[in-house]
Scaffold this motif. Sequence first.
Motif, PDB file in Angstrom:
ATOM      1  N   TYR A 608       0.841  -1.178   0.000  1.00 23.27           N
ATOM      2  CA  TYR A 608       0.000   0.000   0.000  1.00 23.27           C
ATOM      3  C   TYR A 608       0.894   1.252   0.000  1.00 23.27           C
ATOM      4  O   TYR A 608       1.903   1.281   0.713  1.00 23.27           O
ATOM      5  N   PRO A 609       0.617   2.262  -0.795  1.00 26.58           N
ATOM      6  CA  PRO A 609      -0.624   2.527  -1.524  1.00 26.58           C
ATOM      7  C   PRO A 609      -0.645   2.019  -2.967  1.00 26.58           C
ATOM      8  O   PRO A 609      -1.521   2.419  -3.732  1.00 26.58           O
ATOM      9  N   TRP A 610       0.323   1.170  -3.339  1.00 28.61           N
ATOM     10  CA  TRP A 610       0.328   0.672  -4.715  1.00 28.61           C
ATOM     11  C   TRP A 610      -0.717  -0.416  -4.918  1.00 28.61           C
ATOM     12  O   TRP A 610      -1.245  -0.568  -6.019  1.00 28.61           O
ATOM     13  N   ASN A 611      -1.029  -1.202  -3.874  1.00 32.11           N
ATOM     14  CA  ASN A 611      -2.188  -2.091  -3.938  1.00 32.11           C
ATOM     15  C   ASN A 611      -2.805  -2.165  -2.552  1.00 32.11           C
ATOM     16  O   ASN A 611      -2.226  -1.688  -1.572  1.00 32.11           O
ATOM     17  N   GLY A 612      -3.988  -2.778  -2.471  1.00 30.94           N
ATOM     18  CA  GLY A 612      -4.759  -2.709  -1.240  1.00 30.94           C
ATOM     19  C   GLY A 612      -4.641  -3.910  -0.326  1.00 30.94           C
ATOM     20  O   GLY A 612      -5.366  -3.997   0.665  1.00 30.94           O
ATOM     21  N   LYS A 613      -3.750  -4.838  -0.609  1.00 28.81           N
ATOM     22  CA  LYS A 613      -3.629  -6.020   0.246  1.00 28.81           C
ATOM     23  C   LYS A 613      -2.760  -5.701   1.458  1.00 28.81           C
ATOM     24  O   LYS A 613      -1.643  -5.190   1.331  1.00 28.81           O
ATOM     25  N   LEU A 733     -10.061   5.183 -17.454  1.00 27.63           N
ATOM     26  CA  LEU A 733      -8.847   5.450 -16.697  1.00 27.63           C
ATOM     27  C   LEU A 733      -8.346   4.149 -16.087  1.00 27.63           C
ATOM     28  O   LEU A 733      -9.120   3.403 -15.481  1.00 27.63           O
ATOM     29  N   THR A 734      -7.073   3.894 -16.234  1.00 27.43           N
ATOM     30  CA  THR A 734      -6.505   2.650 -15.712  1.00 27.43           C
ATOM     31  C   THR A 734      -5.245   2.945 -14.911  1.00 27.43           C
ATOM     32  O   THR A 734      -4.495   3.880 -15.212  1.00 27.43           O
ATOM     33  N   ALA A 735      -5.032   2.131 -13.878  1.00 27.67           N
ATOM     34  CA  ALA A 735      -3.810   2.231 -13.079  1.00 27.67           C
ATOM     35  C   ALA A 735      -2.794   1.239 -13.627  1.00 27.67           C
ATOM     36  O   ALA A 735      -3.134   0.095 -13.955  1.00 27.67           O
ATOM     37  N   GLU A 736      -1.541   1.685 -13.734  1.00 22.81           N
ATOM     38  CA  GLU A 736      -0.492   0.830 -14.303  1.00 22.81           C
ATOM     39  C   GLU A 736       0.800   1.032 -13.514  1.00 22.81           C
ATOM     40  O   GLU A 736       1.216   2.164 -13.263  1.00 22.81           O
ATOM     41  N   TRP A 737       1.415  -0.059 -13.108  1.00 32.61           N
ATOM     42  CA  TRP A 737       2.673   0.029 -12.378  1.00 32.61           C
ATOM     43  C   TRP A 737       3.809   0.328 -13.343  1.00 32.61           C
ATOM     44  O   TRP A 737       3.963  -0.320 -14.375  1.00 32.61           O
ATOM     45  N   ARG A 738       4.603   1.358 -13.002  1.00 35.22           N
ATOM     46  CA  ARG A 738       5.775   1.709 -13.793  1.00 35.22           C
ATOM     47  C   ARG A 738       7.005   1.664 -12.885  1.00 35.22           C
ATOM     48  O   ARG A 738       7.333   2.625 -12.205  1.00 35.22           O
ATOM     49  N   GLY A 739       7.657   0.535 -12.863  1.00 33.69           N
ATOM     50  CA  GLY A 739       8.842   0.384 -12.029  1.00 33.69           C
ATOM     51  C   GLY A 739      10.024   1.190 -12.522  1.00 33.69           C
ATOM     52  O   GLY A 739      10.967   1.430 -11.764  1.00 33.69           O
ATOM     53  N   GLY A 743      11.338   6.072  -9.527  1.00 36.27           N
ATOM     54  CA  GLY A 743      11.627   5.127  -8.457  1.00 36.27           C
ATOM     55  C   GLY A 743      10.592   4.042  -8.301  1.00 36.27           C
ATOM     56  O   GLY A 743      10.662   3.251  -7.356  1.00 36.27           O
ATOM     57  N   GLY A 744       9.651   3.974  -9.200  1.00 40.14           N
ATOM     58  CA  GLY A 744       8.578   2.992  -9.135  1.00 40.14           C
ATOM     59  C   GLY A 744       7.307   3.611  -8.594  1.00 40.14           C
ATOM     60  O   GLY A 744       7.204   3.901  -7.394  1.00 40.14           O
ATOM     61  N   VAL A 745       6.342   3.866  -9.477  1.00 37.40           N
ATOM     62  CA  VAL A 745       5.069   4.461  -9.073  1.00 37.40           C
ATOM     63  C   VAL A 745       3.939   3.833  -9.865  1.00 37.40           C
ATOM     64  O   VAL A 745       4.131   3.292 -10.968  1.00 37.40           O
ATOM     65  N   MET A 746       2.748   3.921  -9.304  1.00 33.24           N
ATOM     66  CA  MET A 746       1.540   3.568 -10.034  1.00 33.24           C
ATOM     67  C   MET A 746       1.091   4.816 -10.779  1.00 33.24           C
ATOM     68  O   MET A 746       0.865   5.873 -10.174  1.00 33.24           O
ATOM     69  N   VAL A 747       1.018   4.721 -12.099  1.00 34.07           N
ATOM     70  CA  VAL A 747       0.556   5.847 -12.896  1.00 34.07           C
ATOM     71  C   VAL A 747      -0.897   5.613 -13.284  1.00 34.07           C
ATOM     72  O   VAL A 747      -1.424   4.501 -13.168  1.00 34.07           O
ATOM     73  N   ALA A 760      -0.787  10.439 -15.703  1.00 32.35           N
ATOM     74  CA  ALA A 760      -0.774  11.142 -14.419  1.00 32.35           C
ATOM     75  C   ALA A 760       0.119  10.397 -13.437  1.00 32.35           C
ATOM     76  O   ALA A 760       0.157   9.168 -13.423  1.00 32.35           O
ATOM     77  N   ILE A 761       0.835  11.158 -12.615  1.00 29.08           N
ATOM     78  CA  ILE A 761       1.737  10.589 -11.616  1.00 29.08           C
ATOM     79  C   ILE A 761       1.302  11.062 -10.228  1.00 29.08           C
ATOM     80  O   ILE A 761       0.603  12.061 -10.102  1.00 29.08           O
ATOM     81  N   PRO A 762       1.712  10.365  -9.180  1.00 26.16           N
ATOM     82  CA  PRO A 762       1.340  10.820  -7.833  1.00 26.16           C
ATOM     83  C   PRO A 762       1.847  12.228  -7.551  1.00 26.16           C
ATOM     84  O   PRO A 762       2.947  12.605  -7.956  1.00 26.16           O
ATOM     85  N   ASN A 763       1.043  12.997  -6.846  1.00 25.41           N
ATOM     86  CA  ASN A 763       1.403  14.374  -6.528  1.00 25.41           C
ATOM     87  C   ASN A 763       2.738  14.463  -5.796  1.00 25.41           C
ATOM     88  O   ASN A 763       3.519  15.389  -6.024  1.00 25.41           O
TER      89      ASN A 763
END
Length: 799
Positions: A608-613, A733-739, A743-747, A760-763
Amino acid sequence: MRHDKLTRRQMLGAVGLAPIMQSAIVSCATAADGTPLNGVAGIDRVTILPGKTYLRGWAGYGDPPRPGRGARGAQPAPPVETGPPPVAAWSKESGPGAVNFADPKALVTTATFTAPGAYVLKLTVNNGQATTSSTLNVKVETPPPANQLDAVYTKNFQIHSPLWSARSKALMTNWIPHCIDQINRTDLTQGPGGIDNFVEAGKALRGEPHGVHKGYVFSNAWVHQTVEAMSIALMIDPQGDPEILRAHEKMKATLADWIPKILAAQEPDGYLQTAFTLPRAGGRGNVIDTSGYKHWDPAHRGDHEGYTAGYFIESAINHYLMTGKQDARLYNAAKKLADCWYNNLGPAPKKPWYDGHQQMEQALVRFGRFVSDMEGGGKGQKYIDLAKFLLDSRYTAAVTDRDRQEYDQSHLPVTQQYEAVGHAVRAVYTYSGMADVAVETHDPDYQSAVKSLWDNIVNKKYYVTGGVGSGETSEGFGPNYSLRNNSYCESCSSCGEIFFQWKMNLAYHDAKYADLYEQTMYNALLGGTDLAGKVFYYTNPLDANAPRTAWHVCTCCVGNIARTLLMMPTWVYAKSPDGVYVNLFVGSTITVENVGGTDVEMVQATEYPWNGKVAITVNPKSPRSFSVRVRMPDRAVSDLYKATPDANGITSLAVNGKAVKAKIEKGYAVITRAWKSGDKIDLELPMKVQRVRASEKIEAARGKVALRYGPLMYNIEKVDQDIARPLAPDSPLTAEWRGDLLGGVMVIRGKFADGSPMLAIPNFARTNRDPELPPPPPPEPGVRPAPRPATSVVWMKEA
């Protein structure tokens, strides 16, 4: 002229309108000569039973006055007398219970309520020729629980979270060492005044030749903050990381060097503020002799005596904990300093006082509780009593002063302040201290003011990033709903906002306050430094148009960012006699002491916050029965913003592999059982891309949309696309992991209305890729330079 038709310029003029102008004016009659007869009931507020609300109505002709917002001594214009003296009367327009007015015919009076619920109070004004009326809304609520939750002190812990591991490492290996190096310098021209001020003050106290005080009068603050940041960082297990180990060694050496220098600057009676011990550098090479300056003198209310003292006291707490209570040098010095204040300030025959910049108030409560916990016997209570006295003095001690003003929240008694006004950092530090006092005293006037201020901020003056302070009133709050995108949102105000919301969580046992400080932490503050931890933002506008800087002329935020972000055990958990509260989801190993009669190691495994598990392993030192309360995120606490689709709550919850249906209390899923080491909670949080839209009352966000994923707000950046393009409202709109990115973010991916791709990238990761821009050309004489165009925005146009 009708007041509900005033222009923005008129509202923000030099004299301006009082906060009471924010209530509804139902009708506006006219006197015989055509001058408007006006009545203003006041601002909306919350009242906690069995308390009262303080009514400060206004009746007269023309515009109502406003206390000075800027320069000290600014006085409102006298009322315009163009008609017969108006007569006022208060009445209840609606509400579930009876309303009792102390004097229904007095403009300034109080009202009490017999039942909780929503009320509307009306002020009717009549001059025999014309009548006007105005209303205000009151939410009447029952009091918070009698006992607050217990804070979890920051002690040795581990971070396993991919995001937080990277961010904390950057702070520990780059940012804090950079702050150390800057504070050790003696040649700074921008933001001078580091450890050298303490060295010179020590010389002065020993009767040796010494230099002048460098920098702002409050420059001690970033030294104390950095001491606390180092102390907290040294409680984070490096887990064998060689870079963190090297940084830790530098911090240990720095503390060994700095602490004797800081202590040598403490005066014999415990007072500590080097700007009073040393002469000060004046303009044009002049030296200001401070030998005649008195401590706690109204003439020097702006010299930040309490601001710097408060940071020193707070640094001592975490240093003492970091050393396992083995090194009491700072702790004892903090007691000596707090005793110095207590011995001199208070009811007669001691002195009344309030500081121009609040911080000491919340520090004294935090320290008072800490001393009582460490030493027992209520030995810290006197510091809590002093904190309340300082808050209560903000108005009464200024009766003969000409400087009563909204800027430093001295315009009204704190228990009668229902709107967030003035300098944003001063304000949230005040409200944080007030929340402490409300918990300690159970005073319904304090509780009502705190809840009113909270309600005003969250539902009228709160950015979607969790930041506060639009910057329209000298680093401060503007009118309700004035949330412009070239916002101020100072990093220090985000720190204060986190503390304020955290204290509300402790007071009310309600998850919504943790929802809010999570929002501020992940969005307004986490990106205060760049990803590498080498430069920082003093301000955090939603339309970003400038790079971060390595230092600042006012470096008050540099240690504050690090100390706040790294204090993870305190933010992740709270506790009560019967259980643990899980407030944040951060991969970590943290021991929560004395839960149900035993210490409990809490181990979270999550990305988290990249996934909810989220997996939480509960390891009590010995088997015990207690409750684990898990926050069910609510992204819609503020009335200002609505998001689709819904992404609140918890989608699944299991204990030791077996699904459970937990009882829900105040936003927490409550799991009560006999816990033994190795018991495991598995839960999943809904992680969806959301479109966020603002209230139509927020002019700057009309016709725009923002994007969110989990707790993270997103930006679109010029480096990736044309940020002036509108987003299609129906674009998938879709979330996609960009390692490979940042430094590795969910876009978030989608399409603009013209079909071109949107990324879009995290603020928090904004402005890490901007090319270096040349400095702007010097402006023409007498011409204000145009602002740089934004390169990164939160709110994007919607087609």
